[in-house]
Design a protein around this motif. Structure first.
Motif, PDB file in Angstrom:
ATOM      1  N   VAL A  82      -0.344  -1.555 -25.402  1.00  0.00           N
ATOM      2  CA  VAL A  82      -0.911  -0.276 -24.983  1.00  0.00           C
ATOM      3  C   VAL A  82       0.079   0.423 -24.071  1.00  0.00           C
ATOM      4  CG1 VAL A  82      -2.796   0.857 -23.776  1.00  0.00           C
ATOM      5  CG2 VAL A  82      -3.242  -1.152 -25.182  1.00  0.00           C
ATOM      6  N   SER A  83       0.446   1.619 -24.441  1.00  0.00           N
ATOM      7  CA  SER A  83       1.348   2.407 -23.614  1.00  0.00           C
ATOM      8  C   SER A  83       0.541   3.311 -22.706  1.00  0.00           C
ATOM      9  CB  SER A  83       2.279   3.249 -24.494  1.00  0.00           C
ATOM     10  OG  SER A  83       3.084   4.097 -23.721  1.00  0.00           O
ATOM     11  N   PRO A  84       0.835   3.310 -21.391  1.00  0.00           N
ATOM     12  CA  PRO A  84       0.037   4.144 -20.496  1.00  0.00           C
ATOM     13  C   PRO A  84       0.295   5.614 -20.744  1.00  0.00           C
ATOM     14  CG  PRO A  84       1.921   3.213 -19.332  1.00  0.00           C
ATOM     15  CD  PRO A  84       1.901   2.576 -20.692  1.00  0.00           C
ATOM     16  N   GLY A  85      -0.744   6.401 -20.603  1.00  0.00           N
ATOM     17  CA  GLY A  85      -0.635   7.840 -20.777  1.00  0.00           C
ATOM     18  C   GLY A  85      -1.480   8.560 -19.776  1.00  0.00           C
ATOM     19  N   GLY A  86      -1.053   9.757 -19.416  1.00  0.00           N
ATOM     20  CA  GLY A  86      -1.795  10.493 -18.411  1.00  0.00           C
ATOM     21  C   GLY A  86      -2.569  11.668 -18.950  1.00  0.00           C
TER      22      GLY A  86
ATOM     23  N   ALA B 151       0.834  -1.211   0.000  1.00  0.00           N
ATOM     24  CA  ALA B 151       0.000   0.000   0.000  1.00  0.00           C
ATOM     25  C   ALA B 151       0.866   1.257   0.000  1.00  0.00           C
ATOM     26  CB  ALA B 151      -0.917  -0.008   1.210  1.00  0.00           C
ATOM     27  N   GLU B 152       1.962   1.236   0.768  1.00  0.00           N
ATOM     28  CA  GLU B 152       2.863   2.394   0.784  1.00  0.00           C
ATOM     29  C   GLU B 152       3.513   2.610  -0.579  1.00  0.00           C
ATOM     30  OE1 GLU B 152       5.592   1.683   3.912  1.00  0.00           O
ATOM     31  OE2 GLU B 152       4.134   2.054   5.525  1.00  0.00           O
ATOM     32  N   LEU B 153       3.905   1.510  -1.227  1.00  0.00           N
ATOM     33  CA  LEU B 153       4.485   1.639  -2.563  1.00  0.00           C
ATOM     34  C   LEU B 153       3.472   2.191  -3.557  1.00  0.00           C
ATOM     35  CD1 LEU B 153       6.582  -1.659  -2.835  1.00  0.00           C
ATOM     36  CD2 LEU B 153       7.431   0.659  -2.511  1.00  0.00           C
ATOM     37  N   THR B 154       2.220   1.736  -3.427  1.00  0.00           N
ATOM     38  CA  THR B 154       1.179   2.251  -4.319  1.00  0.00           C
ATOM     39  C   THR B 154       0.972   3.745  -4.114  1.00  0.00           C
ATOM     40  OG1 THR B 154       0.078   0.088  -4.307  1.00  0.00           O
ATOM     41  CG2 THR B 154      -1.228   1.994  -5.007  1.00  0.00           C
ATOM     42  N   ARG B 155       0.943   4.161  -2.846  1.00  0.00           N
ATOM     43  CA  ARG B 155       0.797   5.596  -2.564  1.00  0.00           C
ATOM     44  C   ARG B 155       1.973   6.390  -3.116  1.00  0.00           C
ATOM     45  NH1 ARG B 155      -1.304   3.669   2.442  1.00  0.00           N
ATOM     46  NH2 ARG B 155       0.761   3.869   3.390  1.00  0.00           N
ATOM     47  N   GLU B 156       3.177   5.833  -2.998  1.00  0.00           N
ATOM     48  CA  GLU B 156       4.344   6.534  -3.531  1.00  0.00           C
ATOM     49  C   GLU B 156       4.278   6.632  -5.052  1.00  0.00           C
ATOM     50  OE1 GLU B 156       6.749   8.155  -2.075  1.00  0.00           O
ATOM     51  OE2 GLU B 156       5.840   7.789  -0.112  1.00  0.00           O
TER      52      GLU B 156
ATOM     53  N   GLU C 261       1.520   6.694  -6.854  1.00  0.00           N
ATOM     54  CA  GLU C 261       0.503   7.696  -7.173  1.00  0.00           C
ATOM     55  C   GLU C 261       1.039   9.107  -6.955  1.00  0.00           C
ATOM     56  OE1 GLU C 261      -2.764   6.671  -4.708  1.00  0.00           O
ATOM     57  OE2 GLU C 261      -3.415   4.971  -5.962  1.00  0.00           O
ATOM     58  N   HIS C 262       1.786   9.282  -5.859  1.00  0.00           N
ATOM     59  CA  HIS C 262       2.367  10.603  -5.591  1.00  0.00           C
ATOM     60  C   HIS C 262       3.371  10.974  -6.681  1.00  0.00           C
ATOM     61  CE1 HIS C 262       3.768  14.017  -3.239  1.00  0.00           C
ATOM     62  NE2 HIS C 262       5.009  13.588  -3.397  1.00  0.00           N
ATOM     63  N   SER C 263       4.205  10.002  -7.089  1.00  0.00           N
ATOM     64  CA  SER C 263       5.185  10.276  -8.144  1.00  0.00           C
ATOM     65  C   SER C 263       4.487  10.596  -9.464  1.00  0.00           C
ATOM     66  CB  SER C 263       6.109   9.066  -8.312  1.00  0.00           C
ATOM     67  OG  SER C 263       6.812   8.798  -7.119  1.00  0.00           O
ATOM     68  N   ALA C 264       3.397   9.855  -9.761  1.00  0.00           N
ATOM     69  CA  ALA C 264       2.664  10.128 -11.000  1.00  0.00           C
ATOM     70  C   ALA C 264       2.034  11.514 -10.963  1.00  0.00           C
ATOM     71  CB  ALA C 264       1.588   9.060 -11.211  1.00  0.00           C
ATOM     72  N   LEU C 265       1.525  11.918  -9.796  1.00  0.00           N
ATOM     73  CA  LEU C 265       0.935  13.250  -9.673  1.00  0.00           C
ATOM     74  C   LEU C 265       1.987  14.336  -9.859  1.00  0.00           C
ATOM     75  CD1 LEU C 265      -1.523  15.004  -9.031  1.00  0.00           C
ATOM     76  CD2 LEU C 265      -0.990  14.738  -6.596  1.00  0.00           C
ATOM     77  N   GLU C 266       3.139  14.136  -9.226  1.00  0.00           N
ATOM     78  CA  GLU C 266       4.218  15.110  -9.387  1.00  0.00           C
ATOM     79  C   GLU C 266       4.700  15.164 -10.833  1.00  0.00           C
ATOM     80  OE1 GLU C 266       5.331  17.280  -7.248  1.00  0.00           O
ATOM     81  OE2 GLU C 266       3.862  16.608  -5.774  1.00  0.00           O
ATOM     82  N   GLU C 267       4.748  13.991 -11.485  1.00  0.00           N
ATOM     83  CA  GLU C 267       5.177  13.969 -12.879  1.00  0.00           C
ATOM     84  C   GLU C 267       4.188  14.721 -13.764  1.00  0.00           C
ATOM     85  OE1 GLU C 267       7.418  13.091 -16.264  1.00  0.00           O
ATOM     86  OE2 GLU C 267       7.905  12.963 -14.115  1.00  0.00           O
ATOM     87  N   SER C 268       2.893  14.546 -13.479  1.00  0.00           N
ATOM     88  CA  SER C 268       1.893  15.259 -14.278  1.00  0.00           C
ATOM     89  C   SER C 268       2.006  16.764 -14.071  1.00  0.00           C
ATOM     90  CB  SER C 268       0.490  14.778 -13.894  1.00  0.00           C
ATOM     91  OG  SER C 268       0.179  15.148 -12.568  1.00  0.00           O
ATOM     92  N   ARG C 269       2.223  17.182 -12.832  1.00  0.00           N
ATOM     93  CA  ARG C 269       2.386  18.611 -12.571  1.00  0.00           C
ATOM     94  C   ARG C 269       3.636  19.161 -13.266  1.00  0.00           C
ATOM     95  NH1 ARG C 269       1.096  18.647  -6.040  1.00  0.00           N
ATOM     96  NH2 ARG C 269      -1.159  18.274  -6.209  1.00  0.00           N
ATOM     97  N   ARG C 270       4.715  18.394 -13.199  1.00  0.00           N
ATOM     98  CA  ARG C 270       5.954  18.851 -13.829  1.00  0.00           C
ATOM     99  C   ARG C 270       5.784  18.953 -15.344  1.00  0.00           C
ATOM    100  NH1 ARG C 270       9.918  16.945 -16.644  1.00  0.00           N
ATOM    101  NH2 ARG C 270       8.982  14.870 -16.643  1.00  0.00           N
TER     102      ARG C 270
END
Length: 418
Positions: A361-365, A182-187, A189-198
């Motif tokens: 399928v390549s993931p995209g945000g 669960a901690e890895l999943t949260r990390e 998600e947090h990394s993906a959010l930061e990547e989207s913001r960046r």
């Protein structure tokens, strides 16, 4: 204009929590249905007491999810009472003081409390249950009067305690693994959010730099024309010369302020782009580059695009570039068509790719689509992206050639090209 096809409604998936609750409830019901006849027939307990105490015993694992203390107390009371109601003559033919259904319920209770509430909470039912196992032989010594019965009781206590302790250790290990996951999943998600913001900030900074280049060029032309007006047009009067000088000074000040703004937007790791900004005339070269990679692309450019403003030229090229990148990444092997059509009012860009069955399928945000939308809305145009009737993907943008104010509303963000 092609619109996105409505998504096919899928049956709701059962969550892991619901599945676990269902399994736990089913196990409790099965144990209760077995424990009542076992206690009545093999141990001689009256049927009403078997129903009441069996219900208390088997309901404890479910109750422990919300109220672990009450569940442990209820279980211990039932587990303490049931062995005392045994008929001594029958105890020699069945496990005692723990019957098989009661033993399994005890093991499940220890596992549930440990997994849900932690190792510290799981120690209590394990320790209290083991101690209660010793009280029944002490309070009913007549049951263990013979050596054979005493050996059977000792074996029953050892097996029960061992299985409960093993369940405790397994629950501790599984709970720890689930917690780490669960901690890895949260990390992630947090990394993906930061990547989207960046990515969003970088795209907006890039757009600002490109617009700076366009506006700076126009302001420089204004400044030069205003500064040289008195030399190029000697017939103008002194009042007009002073006005032109004022216009030139204002243009120089505006350029300085724009450079300061760009300095704020530019980060330390970004270097100045020395190559000229690409426009619509560079789209054929872009298509040829992707063709050399083995992608089938059709290109059609109609109308006069050379007279389009520089901001529209840059936006059109970036939209075509990002749309082609999405098509290659998400629909590898599918044919792509690019159409650029210009008229007196707007420049239209349409990039469509077919469906490539079996392609990975390549993931995209959705960051590329968001950047394209912002470019179009900044120029007051329209943008749409979505699936086609054949299962492919299509990007449509219209960039006005005349001045238009950007729209205030922010439409729903479509998902990335699947």
């Amino acid at each position: 204009m092609a619109r996105r096809r409505p998504r096919t409604e899928r049956a709701p998936r059962i969550s892991r929590r619901t599945a676990a609750l269902t399994a736990l409830g089913a196990a409790s019901l099965v144990l209760f249905s077995v424990l009542v006849p076992v206690q009545t027939v093999l141990y001689g307990t009256s049927l009403p007491l078997s129903f009441i105490l069996g219900a208390a015993l088997c309901a404890a694992p479910l109750m422990s999810l919300r109220h672990p203390r009450w569940a442990i107390a209820l279980f211990c009371a039932a587990a303490f009472t049931l062995p005392l109601l045994v008929v001594p003559a029958l105890a020699t033919d069945a496990p005692w003081p723990w019957s098989v259904p009661a033993l399994l319920t005890f093991v499940i209770l220890v596992g549930v409390v440990t997994f849900v509430h932690g190792a510290r909470a799981g120690v209590f039912p394990l320790a209290i249950g083991a101690l209660l196992s010793l009280t029944a032989p002490l309070l009913r010594p007549e049951v263990v009067a013979t050596p054979e019965t005493a050996g059977s009781v000792t074996a029953d206590l050892i097996v029960t305690t061992s299985l409960a302790a093993a369940m405790f250790l397994v629950a501790v290990l599984v709970a720890g693994r689930v917690r780490v996951s669960a901690e890895l999943t949260r990390e992630r998600e947090h990394s993906a959010l930061e990547e989207s913001r960046r990515a969003l900030v970088e795209e907006r900074t890039r757009i600002a730099r490109e617009l700076h280049d366009v506006i700076a060029h126009s302001m420089s032309v204004i400044q030069v024309q205003a500064s040289t007006a008195r030399y190029r047009l000697p017939e103008i009067g002194d009042a007009a010369s002073v006005e032109f000088d004022s216009i030139a000074a204002t243009a120089r000040t505006s350029l300085t302020e724009m450079r300061r703004m760009l300095g704020v937007l530019r980060t330390e790791d970004q270097t100045a782009e020395l190559a000229p900004q690409q426009g619509i005339d560079d789209i054929p070269a872009l298509v040829d580059t992707i063709r050399r990679a083995g992608v089938t692309i059709g290109l059609e450019i109609t109308g006069s695009v050379t007279d389009a403003p520089q901001a529209v030229q840059i936006a059109a090229f970036r939209i075509a570039q990002e749309a082609l990148s999405n098509a290659v990444r998400h629909a590898s092997g599918a044919a792509v068509t690019v159409r650029v059509q210009a008229d007196a009012d707007a420049v239209g860009i349409r990039v469509r790719n077919g469906r490539a069955p079996g392609s990975p399928v390549s993931p995209g945000g959705g960051y590329g689509l968001r950047g394209m939308r912002e470019r179009v809305e900044l120029l007051g145009g329209t943008f749409d992206a979505g699936t086609t009737t054949g299962g492919g993907w299509e990007v449509i943008a219209s960039l006005p050639l005349r001045d238009a104010s950007p729209r205030d509303n922010t439409p729903e963000q479509p998902e990335e090209n699947p």
